[in-house]
Every structure is written in structure tokens, then in C-alpha cells.
Design an enzyme around this catalytic site. Sequence first.
Site, PDB file in Angstrom:
ATOM      1  N   HIS A  16      49.380  29.298 -35.869  1.00 53.66           N
ATOM      2  CA  HIS A  16      47.904  29.275 -35.874  1.00 53.66           C
ATOM      3  C   HIS A  16      47.399  30.405 -34.988  1.00 53.66           C
ATOM      4  O   HIS A  16      47.232  30.245 -33.780  1.00 53.66           O
ATOM      5  CB  HIS A  16      47.429  27.911 -35.365  1.00 53.66           C
ATOM      6  N   HIS A  18      44.539  33.778 -35.534  1.00 55.34           N
ATOM      7  CA  HIS A  18      43.641  34.557 -36.401  1.00 55.34           C
ATOM      8  C   HIS A  18      43.810  36.018 -36.024  1.00 55.34           C
ATOM      9  O   HIS A  18      43.577  36.379 -34.867  1.00 55.34           O
ATOM     10  CB  HIS A  18      42.183  34.132 -36.177  1.00 55.34           C
ATOM     11  N   HIS A 196      41.384  23.954 -40.777  1.00 51.34           N
ATOM     12  CA  HIS A 196      40.913  23.550 -39.460  1.00 51.34           C
ATOM     13  C   HIS A 196      40.165  22.233 -39.636  1.00 51.34           C
ATOM     14  O   HIS A 196      39.264  22.137 -40.493  1.00 51.34           O
ATOM     15  CB  HIS A 196      39.950  24.589 -38.883  1.00 51.34           C
ATOM     16  N   GLU A 199      38.660  19.807 -34.780  1.00 50.37           N
ATOM     17  CA  GLU A 199      38.581  20.677 -33.597  1.00 50.37           C
ATOM     18  C   GLU A 199      37.298  20.256 -32.855  1.00 50.37           C
ATOM     19  O   GLU A 199      37.356  19.671 -31.787  1.00 50.37           O
ATOM     20  CB  GLU A 199      38.532  22.148 -34.011  1.00 50.37           C
ATOM     21  N   ASP A 277      45.629  30.652 -31.327  1.00 47.69           N
ATOM     22  CA  ASP A 277      44.318  30.698 -32.007  1.00 47.69           C
ATOM     23  C   ASP A 277      43.708  32.113 -31.983  1.00 47.69           C
ATOM     24  O   ASP A 277      43.875  32.862 -32.947  1.00 47.69           O
ATOM     25  CB  ASP A 277      43.367  29.670 -31.396  1.00 47.69           C
ATOM     26  N   ASP A 278      42.992  32.442 -30.922  1.00 47.24           N
ATOM     27  CA  ASP A 278      42.343  33.759 -30.797  1.00 47.24           C
ATOM     28  C   ASP A 278      42.666  34.320 -29.409  1.00 47.24           C
ATOM     29  O   ASP A 278      41.798  34.337 -28.514  1.00 47.24           O
ATOM     30  CB  ASP A 278      40.823  33.616 -30.968  1.00 47.24           C
TER      31      ASP A 278
HETATM   32  N1  ADE Z   1      38.028  31.298 -36.509  1.00 48.12           N
HETATM   33  C1  ADE Z   1      38.682  31.865 -35.494  1.00 48.12           C
HETATM   34  N2  ADE Z   1      38.986  30.970 -34.561  1.00 48.12           N
HETATM   35  C2  ADE Z   1      38.532  29.776 -35.000  1.00 48.12           C
HETATM   36  C3  ADE Z   1      38.546  28.463 -34.478  1.00 48.12           C
HETATM   37  N3  ADE Z   1      39.098  28.161 -33.309  1.00 48.12           N
HETATM   38  N4  ADE Z   1      37.962  27.490 -35.197  1.00 48.12           N
HETATM   39  C4  ADE Z   1      37.385  27.767 -36.370  1.00 48.12           C
HETATM   40  N5  ADE Z   1      37.351  28.985 -36.897  1.00 48.12           N
HETATM   41  C5  ADE Z   1      37.929  29.986 -36.223  1.00 48.12           C
HETATM   42 ZN    ZN Z   2      41.851  28.640 -35.457  1.00 49.82          ZN
END
Ligand code: ADE
Ligand code: ZN
Length: 335
Positions: A16, A18, A196, A199, A277-278
Site C-alpha cells: 500500500h 501511492h 480503501h 480509514e 501509504d504516502d
Molecule cells: N490517496 C493517497 N493517499 C490516500 C489515503 N491515505 N486515503 C485515500 N486516498 C489516498
Molecule cells: Zn492509501
Amino acid sequence: MDVLQRALSCPKAELHVHIEGTLEPELAFALAQRNNIDFPHASIEDLRAAYDFSDLQSFLDLYYACADVLRTEQDFSDLMLAYLRRAREDNVIHAEIFFDPQTHTARGIAFETVLKGLEAGAAIAKAEWGMSTRLILCFLRHLSEEDAFAALEDALPFIERIHGFGLDSSERGHPPSKFERVFARCRELGRPVVAHAGEEGPPAYIVEALDLLKVSRIDHGVRAIEDVALTQRLAREQVALTVCPLSNIRLCVFKEMQLHSLPKMITAGLCVTLNSDDPAYFGGYLGNNIRAVQGAFNFDLATWRTLLRNSFTAAFVNPAQKEDWLAQVDAHMLD
Ligand code: ADE
Ligand code: ZN
């Protein structure tokens, strides 16, 4: 070697991440300069100071704005290679990477430019370091079903190079049911699907993702634990959940790591994996997530072995490859 070092040095998969969320401020500024873009931040420090999020939407607003510096095949290749180079430092040997084509096609960047660039970066990492990658196309859930079908249409000529489909962006108010027909088409194309869910959104969205989208994994899913029947089902069916601890703290899903639902999820027998994630926006790649989790919960070696095994068990690769990687985890975590 202590437990943390053992977990950090173990071969692992990330399921996971992006790719647009791996854009570090340094690269963003370099690309803005290369592409003659008037970037709306005075300096790298100024941009980093903006990484102060109150919820998912406050992050997404900046994340989509920064993606504007990505214009050429070379840009996407550089982005991919930078992520894989960094992930390798945390001993990631396999990565399943989300990309958001609608963010780019809406700005006039061709789908093929995005795909070829990402593939070029991945090919270098494969040749140089033997890293394995998969690309998962995510639909933006704040846009319409029609938009998602158009994105799928763009992808069809390249379907052999797309390994799965996902659903991301603003969760609240955009339930999985909105994309039931799109996901049915993705599955007809023979691709695994993920979404997703849970969350920021309620556990009911996880149920929808399972029942209506028929996902193979849930991304995040940290709110599952609020629903006993759902938790029991996830445990029984061993649906993998790609949990991103630092992301959840930075986006205020939990106030602090000690309050994260991760230990409860593990105790309930859920198939949990850890992910970043990011990472450019949330203060850390996979290794930093592992450090933060261990700092809060001090898991034992057996728990880490399970978490690291899960990253491969839940991967979209063939069974023989999985067995090979699982044996590597066992050799590392058991000796
Ligand atoms: N796009 C990038 N990161 C995300 C996240 N944590 N939740 C939903 N969309 C995303
Ligand atoms: Zn994500």
C-alpha cells in the site's frame, strides 16, 4: 540482533503505497524547475511546513496540487526509481504500487505517458537490484462512476501491464457501492481488486467493499475493529488489511500511536500488513513505520514474523514466488 533490527533487516513486501505520495519536496522542486512550472511554494522548507494535516481531505488537497509537477515520462520514471531506491533501504524486495491516472489525464497528460514512465523506473530497479513490482490503477472515488469508466477505457489498451485495480481519495460520502459496476468490469478483465475502506469511513464501507466490490484486500480497514461481526468475518476469511500506521497518525485517524487499533487487530487474528501509504508526506517509509509501531507496542519476534509473512501471503504473485519469499522471511526471523 534485537527484535526491531531483525524486523527492519528482514526481506519484506509493501502493498500500500501511492506513487504520487512518494514525491519528496526536493524532487517536486527539481521537477517544477525542469518543467518551467511556477510552483506555489517559496522553498522546500515552506512546502514541508505545509505538511500539517487535520484529516484526509486536508492532505489530499496538497497531494493533488503537488502532482502537477509530474508532466513527462521521465518525471514518472524518476519518481518511481526514487521510491524504489528508498524502499530498498528498508529491505523491500516486492512493492505493489498504486497510481492515480485521473489526476494526470485531467491535466492533459496521456495515460501512456504515466504508465511508460512508471514502468521505466521499475525496470531500472529490477535490473539494478532485482526488485519486483506490480502496478495497481486506483480510481478516484470523489469523481463519478462515469469518470471511472473513462479511466478504465484509457487503460484497456495496456491491460496486460495493469496488475490490479483499487479505489482511493476522499472516503466519506463516497461509499464503495458507487463503483460496483466499474469493479465488476475490472474483475471480468481478470484482475484482482482492492479498495480503501474503513480509514475515515465507517465499518459499513468495509462490508460494502467485500460484498459489492469483492475485493481481495482492504486498504487501511483500521475501523473494522468497531464492528464485532465484521472483525470476526475478516479473521475467518483472512482478508488482508494493508495498515499504514504513520499515515493514520498524520491524518488524525488516531491521536497517537498508542491509541492505534493495530494491536487489537492483531489479537483478533486479522491478516495485517504494514505499509507507508504516502511516505513523503507522512514522515516515513516502511522502516519508519516499523520503528514507530515497535516504539509504541514492543511486539515480540513471533508477531513481527507474522506481520512480515503477511506482506507476502497477501501479495498478487504466483504461489511458487510466494513460497520462496515466505521461506526467506522464516530463515531471517527464525534462526
Ligand atoms: N490517496 C493517497 N493517499 C490516500 C489515503 N491515505 N486515503 C485515500 N486516498 C489516498
Ligand atoms: Zn492509501
